[in-house]
Design an enzyme around this catalytic site. Structure first.
Site, PDB file in Angstrom:
ATOM      1  NE  ARG A 168     -28.865   2.423  14.474  1.00 48.70           N
ATOM      2  CZ  ARG A 168     -27.562   2.431  14.783  1.00 48.70           C
ATOM      3  NH1 ARG A 168     -26.947   1.302  15.045  1.00 48.70           N
ATOM      4  NH2 ARG A 168     -26.888   3.546  14.812  1.00 48.70           N
ATOM      5  CD  GLU A 202     -29.272  -3.192  14.080  1.00 47.19           C
ATOM      6  OE1 GLU A 202     -29.079  -3.505  15.256  1.00 47.19           O
ATOM      7  OE2 GLU A 202     -28.518  -2.481  13.412  1.00 47.19           O
ATOM      8  NE  ARG A 255     -23.150  -8.048  21.817  1.00 51.00           N
ATOM      9  CZ  ARG A 255     -23.554  -9.301  21.710  1.00 51.00           C
ATOM     10  NH1 ARG A 255     -24.030  -9.936  22.743  1.00 51.00           N
ATOM     11  NH2 ARG A 255     -23.475  -9.932  20.556  1.00 51.00           N
ATOM     12  CG  HIS A 256     -28.008  -5.470  19.925  1.00 51.34           C
ATOM     13  ND1 HIS A 256     -27.189  -6.520  20.180  1.00 51.34           N
ATOM     14  CD2 HIS A 256     -27.473  -4.803  18.881  1.00 51.34           C
ATOM     15  CE1 HIS A 256     -26.169  -6.496  19.318  1.00 51.34           C
ATOM     16  NE2 HIS A 256     -26.319  -5.466  18.526  1.00 51.34           N
ATOM     17  CD  GLU A 291     -18.700  -2.406  17.383  1.00 49.33           C
ATOM     18  OE1 GLU A 291     -19.317  -1.625  16.662  1.00 49.33           O
ATOM     19  OE2 GLU A 291     -18.537  -3.610  17.107  1.00 49.33           O
ATOM     20  CB  SER A 327     -17.540   2.409  15.386  1.00 46.45           C
ATOM     21  OG  SER A 327     -18.764   2.725  14.804  1.00 46.45           O
ATOM     22  NE  ARG A 367     -23.798  -2.573  22.794  1.00 53.36           N
ATOM     23  CZ  ARG A 367     -23.476  -2.837  21.530  1.00 53.36           C
ATOM     24  NH1 ARG A 367     -22.311  -2.456  21.049  1.00 53.36           N
ATOM     25  NH2 ARG A 367     -24.314  -3.459  20.746  1.00 53.36           N
TER      26      ARG A 367
END
Length: 461
Positions: free
Chosen positions: A235, A237, A243-244, A384, A387, A435
């Site tokens: 990613r 991002e 947590r990333h 989280e 998902s 996570r």
RNA sequence: GCCCCGGUAGUGUAGCGGCCUAUCAUCCAGGCCUGUCGAGCCUGGGACCCGGAUUCAAAUUCCGGCCGGGGCGCCA
């Protein structure tokens, strides 16, 4: 029991007369009273030397723990003694000596050396002390990760990660899933191109996969029916949080012939519980070492519809705007509320409103209430973890939702093709391995769970 | 991408205009010690992120850069 390491020793080119002697016959943890009085080879890192003048205690660390080598000047001679006790910390040595019972030694025995060999001299000073009495920043530790992992409490994280991964994998295999591998070099992302790492593929534009989403759905048209993958996801991002990661391990699952998202949640739940149970059973000592107390979470995990979550938060006095999605602050507060109210740490947030899933063109929406999807998140103490949900398997609907999300169906032709010739209803989820490990072990930063984390700044080591 | 905080020996820190020849611990070097295991004791060593500015004077203030920590957004 003999060590599996016992076997023919390697002969070193240009080695000494001792080249047929094994470097190690026992790990420190394998030495038992049966060995007392016998001569054995041990090997490892010299983590500390306590030199009292006429006698010196050397702490030799290997994978199993630490043992004491006791050097006595009168027996070794002043020169031999000096050479051994003046070795720099963290040098690698092999010592052959007599194992002797001694209650004054921590392990209950010590090794009296008859010969030793320096295998690798450590430079001084160490960029990161392994047994220093001062802490080190995570950044310094990551810069010197190989030294950092010499610390038992750091190594424990990665041993537990291995056990947990195996437990999750076993659960899925038991549930009839087939492990697959999908490409990590791809031509299109799952949800637009904003977070993709671009690369040059023999002159064509390509990307590092941000998710195996399109491929695992593709596989639902093959008859494998139940697939999973444990693989890196990338990613781009620009996220700077604890947590990333730019590269993380995604556990992806997809199953065919699901009626509703509930069928998928059952899989998530079972896998999670099995994995944790496996880790607790196989890693109890490691958990103790990290001072982590873990219980198998009770089943079933509570299912809380998204709208009810909002009501819970508002009932607790939180200010949740009407048209905004829950933020991190709300997710954390929800985790606390669930814990306070029911004493539970694992819960599903279900039925995500369609308006927050517009980019998720493959999400199935409720037939009777199209403003809601069947999508869920797995929350653990406010974090989280996963998902997923039932997907949309009807070609016309997927295409329409794609356009609604601002994507061009023509860019996803390979994906859509699989929907044209018989695509069963299906569903699945993406699950963040790091996570889960982070929250189970109570680690404040997700980088702790990755050997060589990749984040916005870090590319080395 | 936005907001806040920070960068001082190998490591972790104190100091935040002149009392700094920069504190403490750890570490490293040398010395003493035959039961250490957070070893102890003595002596010594080692640092102000980079560039510019302000000032009689800058580790300390200001600007820029690089790097780090926390939070948000987004997500696994």
């Amino acid at each position: 029991m003999r060590s599996f390491l016992n076997g023919p020793s390697f002969s070193v080119p240009g080695g000494s007369m001792e080249e047929d002697k094994p470097l190690r016959e026992r790990y420190s943890s394998e030495i038992t009273p049966e060995d007392f009085g016998t001569k054995l080879a041990v090997a490892g890192w010299l983590q500390d030397v306590r030199n009292l003048g006429g006698i010196a205690f050397l702490q030799l660390r290997d994978r199993g723990g630490v043992l004491q080598v006791t050097a006595i000047k009168k027996e070794m001679g002043p020169e031999g003694f000096r050479e051994l006790v003046e070795l720099p910390r963290e040098s690698v040595i092999t010592v052959t000596g007599t194992v002797q019972e001694n209650n004054q030694a921590k392990a209950g025995f010590e090794v009296l050396p008859s010969s030793w060999e320096l295998l690798s001299r450590a430079e001084v000073p160490l960029p990161l002390g392994v047994v220093d009495k001062v802490g080190a920043d995570l950044d310094t530790r990551l810069d010197n990760r190989f030294l950092d992992i010499r610390k038992p409490e750091v190594a424990a994280i990665f041993r537990l990660r291995s056990i947990l991964t195996e437990g999750l994998r076993r659960s899925l295999v038991d549930q009839g899933f087939v492990e697959v591998a999908t490409p990590k070099i791809v031509s299109a992302g799952a949800e637009g191109g904003a977070t993709l790492f671009k690369l040059d593929y023999f002159g064509k534009p390509a990307y590092l996969a941000q998710s195996p989403q399109l491929y695992k759905q593709h596989l639902m048209a093959t008859g494998l029916d139940r697939v999973f993958e444990v693989a890196p996801a990338f990613r781009a991002e620009p996220s700077d949080t604890s947590r990333h990661l730019a590269e993380f391990t995604s556990l992806d699952v997809e199953q065919a012939y699901v009626r509703t998202s509930e069928d998928v949640m059952v899989t998530v739940e079972r896998m999670t519980v099995d994995g944790i149970r496996y880790m607790i059973e196989g890693g109890q000592e490691l958990l103790d070492q990290l001072i982590v107390r873990l219980d198998v979470p009770p089943q079933p995990f509570r299912r809380i519809p998204y709208d009810e979550c909002i009501d819970m938060l508002r009932g607790d006095g939180a200010d949740v705007p009407e048209d905004a999605e829950m933020g991190t602050e709300h997710e954390k507060a929800l985790g606390q509320l669930v814990h306070q109210r029911w004493g539970e740490d694992f819960y599903f947030i279900t039925d995500f409103p369609t308006r927050y899933k517009v980019g998720t063109f493959y999400a199935h929406r409720h037939e009777d209430r199209p403003e809601l999807t069947g999508y869920f998140d797995l929350g653990v103490r406010g974090l989280e973890i996963a998902s997923g949900g039932k997907r949309e398997h009807r070609l016309d609907v997927v295409t329409a939702q794609m356009e609604e999300g601002g994507l061009r169906p023509a860019d996803f032709e390979f994906y859509l093709k699989a929907f044209r010739y018989g695509m069963p209803p299906h569903g699945g989820f993406g699950y963040g391995l790091e996570r889960l490990l982070q929250v189970l072990l109570g680690l404040s930063n997700i980088r702790e769970t990755v050997l060589y984390p990749r984040d916005r700044q870090r590319l080395v080591p």
